[in-house]
Design a protein around this motif. Sequence first.
Motif, short mmCIF file in Angstrom:
data_model
loop_
_atom_site.label_atom_id
_atom_site.label_comp_id
_atom_site.label_asym_id
_atom_site.label_seq_id
_atom_site.Cartn_x
_atom_site.Cartn_y
_atom_site.Cartn_z
N LEU A 174 0.71 -0.87 0.33
CA LEU A 174 -0.03 0.02 -0.08
C LEU A 174 0.97 1.28 -0.34
O LEU A 174 0.44 2.12 -0.63
N LYS A 175 2.10 1.07 0.22
CA LYS A 175 3.13 1.93 0.39
C LYS A 175 3.63 2.31 -0.79
O LYS A 175 4.67 3.30 -0.81
N GLU A 176 3.03 1.27 -1.28
CA GLU A 176 4.26 1.07 -2.45
C GLU A 176 5.17 1.20 -3.02
O GLU A 176 6.55 1.68 -3.92
N ASN A 177 5.95 0.61 -2.00
CA ASN A 177 7.26 0.31 -1.74
C ASN A 177 7.84 -0.69 -2.45
O ASN A 177 7.42 -1.40 -3.03
N VAL A 178 9.30 -0.74 -2.92
CA VAL A 178 10.13 -1.31 -3.98
C VAL A 178 10.04 -2.90 -3.25
O VAL A 178 10.55 -3.21 -2.39
N CYS A 179 9.52 -3.63 -3.85
CA CYS A 179 9.76 -5.36 -2.71
C CYS A 179 11.05 -5.67 -3.09
O CYS A 179 12.23 -5.30 -4.11
N LEU A 180 11.20 -6.26 -1.53
CA LEU A 180 13.11 -6.17 -1.67
C LEU A 180 12.85 -7.94 -1.65
O LEU A 180 14.20 -7.87 -2.04
N PHE A 181 12.74 -8.28 -1.84
CA PHE A 181 12.36 -9.48 -3.13
C PHE A 181 13.10 -9.07 -4.57
O PHE A 181 14.13 -10.11 -5.08
N GLU A 182 12.07 -8.22 -5.62
CA GLU A 182 12.61 -7.90 -6.55
C GLU A 182 14.53 -7.22 -6.25
O GLU A 182 14.84 -7.17 -7.46
N LYS A 183 15.02 -6.23 -5.46
CA LYS A 183 16.29 -5.93 -5.04
C LYS A 183 17.15 -7.57 -4.62
O LYS A 183 18.02 -7.34 -3.92
N ARG A 184 16.75 -8.30 -4.95
CA ARG A 184 17.42 -9.85 -4.30
C ARG A 184 17.68 -9.54 -3.13
O ARG A 184 18.48 -10.45 -2.39
N VAL A 186 16.36 -10.69 1.61
CA VAL A 186 15.19 -11.45 1.52
C VAL A 186 14.73 -11.13 2.85
O VAL A 186 15.16 -10.67 3.97
N CYS A 187 13.54 -11.25 2.79
CA CYS A 187 12.59 -10.40 3.48
C CYS A 187 11.19 -10.75 4.38
O CYS A 187 11.09 -12.52 3.82
N MET A 188 11.91 -10.97 5.38
CA MET A 188 10.58 -11.93 6.63
C MET A 188 9.30 -12.01 6.39
O MET A 188 8.20 -11.83 6.96
N GLY A 189 9.17 -10.16 5.94
CA GLY A 189 7.73 -9.68 5.72
C GLY A 189 6.50 -10.68 5.19
O GLY A 189 5.08 -10.18 5.92
N PRO A 190 6.86 -11.56 4.21
CA PRO A 190 5.52 -12.59 3.81
C PRO A 190 5.28 -13.60 4.67
O PRO A 190 3.63 -13.84 4.72
N VAL A 191 5.98 -13.38 5.88
CA VAL A 191 5.42 -14.72 7.07
C VAL A 191 5.10 -13.74 8.66
O VAL A 191 4.99 -14.26 9.33
N CYS A 196 3.09 -2.68 11.98
CA CYS A 196 4.05 -2.03 11.53
C CYS A 196 3.28 -0.47 10.36
O CYS A 196 4.73 0.33 10.24
N GLY A 197 3.27 -1.07 9.58
CA GLY A 197 3.13 0.19 8.77
C GLY A 197 4.16 -0.18 7.68
O GLY A 197 5.21 0.72 7.02
N ALA A 198 4.77 -1.47 7.79
CA ALA A 198 5.84 -2.17 7.16
C ALA A 198 6.93 -0.98 7.26
O ALA A 198 7.44 -0.45 6.24
N TRP A 199 7.11 -0.58 8.32
CA TRP A 199 8.65 0.28 9.01
C TRP A 199 9.86 0.43 8.88
O TRP A 199 10.19 0.94 8.07
N CYS A 200 10.12 -1.23 8.78
CA CYS A 200 12.02 -1.44 8.40
C CYS A 200 11.30 -1.41 6.34
O CYS A 200 12.79 -0.51 6.48
N PRO A 201 10.88 -2.08 5.75
CA PRO A 201 11.26 -1.68 4.36
C PRO A 201 10.52 -0.72 3.63
O PRO A 201 10.88 -0.54 2.57
N SER A 202 10.27 -0.37 4.44
CA SER A 202 9.73 2.10 3.24
C SER A 202 10.71 2.25 4.68
O SER A 202 11.11 3.01 3.48
N TYR A 203 11.96 1.95 5.08
CA TYR A 203 13.16 2.72 5.40
C TYR A 203 14.25 2.28 4.18
O TYR A 203 15.52 2.03 4.80
N ILE A 206 14.82 -5.18 5.85
CA ILE A 206 14.44 -5.91 5.17
C ILE A 206 13.74 -6.34 6.94
O ILE A 206 13.70 -5.37 7.91
N CYS A 207 12.25 -6.85 6.83
CA CYS A 207 11.58 -7.10 7.80
C CYS A 207 12.70 -8.62 8.26
O CYS A 207 13.02 -9.29 8.39
N TYR A 208 12.87 -8.60 9.50
CA TYR A 208 12.98 -9.11 10.28
C TYR A 208 11.97 -9.94 10.82
O TYR A 208 12.40 -11.12 11.81
N GLY A 209 11.44 -9.87 11.16
CA GLY A 209 10.09 -10.46 11.59
C GLY A 209 9.78 -10.33 13.42
O GLY A 209 8.81 -11.17 14.03
#
Lengths: 258, 347
Positions: A174-184, A186-191, A196-203, A206-209
């Motif tokens: 929803l924040k229209e971030n470029v997916c971190l997987f797109e940037k190779r 590894v993000c824990m976001g999907p699980v 948090c409003g995707a706090w870490c990926p927005s800055y 990666i999401c550490y879970g």
Amino acid sequence: MSDKKNKKVRIAFFDFADCEGCQLQLTYLNEQLVGLLDHVEIVNFREVISEKSDNYDIAIVEGSITRKHDEERVKEIRKNAKIVIAYGACACIGGVNGLRKKFTQQEAKDIVYKGREFPLEAGEPRPVHDVVKVDYYIHGCPTNNEETIKALKSILIGKGYQPPTYPVCVECKLKENVCLFEKRQVCMGPVTRAGCGAWCPSYGNICYGCRGLLDNPATQGEMDILKKHGYTLEELTQKFETYNLCRMMGEQNEPKKS
Amino acid sequence: MRYVSLQKNKLSQFVKSLQKKYKVVAPVKKENLFVFAEVEDPEEISIDYIPTILPPKKYFLPQHEKLGTFVKDSVSMAETNIDVEPTVLFGAHTCDIEGIECMDIVFHDSPLDPYFGKRKKSVIIIGYECMKPCDEYATCVTMDTLNPRAGYDIMITDIGDKYILHLNSPEGIEIGKNALFGKVTNERDMKNKLLKLREDKLKNFKVLLDAEYKELNKIFKGSYNSETWKDVGRKCVSCGNCTAVCPTCYCFDIYDDVKLDMSGGERRRVWDSCQLDEFATVAGGENFRKERSSRQRHRYYRKFDYSVIKYNKFFCVGCGRCTRTCMADISLIETVNSLTKEQKNAK
């Protein structure tokens, strides 16, 4: 609670095995904290005030429960409080403290206090709900003030608070971030549980879970995605473990769904 | 006057002239991808772009939207007005314009959605025709969304030496009066020239779906119990990316945000997704689409069958975003082709 006009809700903060970083987050609320004080009275809050009281309605418990003494203390808190809120990753899911479970207590002592005296008592790290009943959860490492306020308001008007059951990706997209997987990366976001409003990926991180695994994570799907990006099972497990080891090694109780 | 011409080096000047009256949103680069965003300097615009992360639906149905305010002890909404700045959506592809058309049908269906309606009226749509394919995920040829048809105020087409602008609404004609534009003296010739151009450009585009447009709905009619859904469900992590990026997914959730002093609050809506665990959960805990496979199937049926029943229209515009964004490699092309193969083999 809100209709008892003259009586403010008494809130107490308690900390156990943790860094107190989540309580510290609350001090950043500044004016908002003042607004909240129209409805609540804070009776225990080590980061901010020195007064103490055993007379409270809501106990906000931070940290994981480790020693026998802590167990007794949190049981006492549960007795005193009408509502217990687990606050922050250590309290909600055991958090990084769970990593201790990878070793025996002696091994851990040897690693940390190599060759030195260790006079302190230690125990098994557990999320709060492994010891006493928890009414509500405010996740995160650290907690996110926006969510904390949202949760407290909902609890104060008697609606309760249910954190999202969907993954961080929802808020990230929803924040229209470029997916971190797109940037190779590894993000824990999907699980990982959102809220948090995707706090870490927005800055750009990666999401550490830290908000814990979803109730119903697509573990195999996530593993497949990570493998596709060339990660070994060991690396993947490590990613999962950072915050989720308590759950992965089997908690005594499943978190309560309110 | 339905057509005007524009020299190729004057596109920025055209945008600048629009900025005097409108907020201009256009495709701009974001890392290795593109997003629609407000532009200050027209040079920021990346007019040769592949579909943006989110489609321009966010200007008609924002991700988070305030619906109104309420005060304590009153049952009616205190205020439901929304302010929308006059906006130009610049450089939209034909697939995205078709997406906006789908949303328009849904939100103008009874009961009308006044928020969408007001935003729709406040946005001028200036399209930019694709002359070459964006990547290997788009199915615009089969979905018949490759060429401009309707739903825009102006369509810009690159005819080689210059741009031709098709003025398709009173607002478009008004904008076309700008001194920057050259006259197109023979409109019929221009129309034929554009038709020829569109015939010719087809050879640049690959047909990626094995089924034809007219077969698609029939294939879905026979595929409800297909094994393909299980395969798709096994891959899916329910992240909701596919629905967020879909130009025609419009589901939202409504919630109340109470003020800290508890004197009232705001009623708001936020995009929701049929891919999430709780979407089809009802009171008592029953979940009508508990399995990821059934949720994915639902998404596809909302594009290729249910919308046909309700609106006589496919709600897939062939932009390819759902495939492009899926980290689990769920591909619309592979899914639909797998269903097509099963159906054809069954005969």
